[in-house]
Scaffold this motif. Structure first.
Motif, mmCIF file in Angstrom:
data_model
loop_
_atom_site.group_PDB
_atom_site.id
_atom_site.type_symbol
_atom_site.label_atom_id
_atom_site.label_comp_id
_atom_site.label_asym_id
_atom_site.label_seq_id
_atom_site.Cartn_x
_atom_site.Cartn_y
_atom_site.Cartn_z
ATOM 1 N N LEU A 14 0.831 -1.211 0.000
ATOM 2 C CA LEU A 14 0.000 0.000 0.000
ATOM 3 C C LEU A 14 0.864 1.260 0.000
ATOM 4 O O LEU A 14 0.504 2.264 -0.616
ATOM 5 N N GLU A 15 2.023 1.219 0.670
ATOM 6 C CA GLU A 15 2.945 2.357 0.657
ATOM 7 C C GLU A 15 3.484 2.582 -0.749
ATOM 8 O O GLU A 15 3.585 3.710 -1.223
ATOM 9 N N TYR A 16 3.840 1.511 -1.456
ATOM 10 C CA TYR A 16 4.320 1.634 -2.833
ATOM 11 C C TYR A 16 3.223 2.164 -3.755
ATOM 12 O O TYR A 16 3.482 2.935 -4.662
ATOM 13 N N LYS A 17 1.982 1.749 -3.502
ATOM 14 C CA LYS A 17 0.867 2.204 -4.334
ATOM 15 C C LYS A 17 0.690 3.716 -4.250
ATOM 16 O O LYS A 17 0.282 4.345 -5.218
ATOM 17 N N LYS A 18 1.048 4.317 -3.126
ATOM 18 C CA LYS A 18 0.944 5.776 -2.966
ATOM 19 C C LYS A 18 1.867 6.514 -3.925
ATOM 20 O O LYS A 18 1.624 7.662 -4.257
ATOM 21 N N LEU A 19 2.939 5.862 -4.380
ATOM 22 C CA LEU A 19 3.879 6.494 -5.303
ATOM 23 C C LEU A 19 3.273 6.667 -6.691
ATOM 24 O O LEU A 19 3.701 7.519 -7.456
#
Length: 81
Positions: A14-19
């Motif tokens: 989910l943190e990577y998806k924010k990028l």
């Protein structure tokens, strides 16, 4: 895998998806590579400059390090330097 490991992996994803998407990230990185603006003939017959990335030519001049339209990094250096 344990449930805790699954949750940690999901949180990391989910943190990577924010990028953003891979295409959005590649586009942003590509804009950071400086490119010389193209010389074009202006309306009054004078030389103007155009962003090689988006084609913007209205406000491109040596005052800008980045295209004001798309954010592409501009290279104003003289090739003989």
């Amino acid at each position: 895998m344990t449930i805790e490991e699954d949750i940690a992996l999901i949180e990391e994803l989910l943190e990577y998806k924010k990028l953003g998407t891979l295409e959005e990230v590649e586009d942003a990185v590509g804009k950071q590579i400086a490119e010389k603006p193209r010389e074009v003939l202006g309306i009054n017959g004078n030389v103007e400059y155009e962003c090689g990335y988006c084609g913007e030519s209205e406000a491109i001049n040596e005052m800008f390090s980045y295209c004001p339209c798309c954010g592409k990094k501009l290279d104003w250096s003289d090739e003989n330097e």
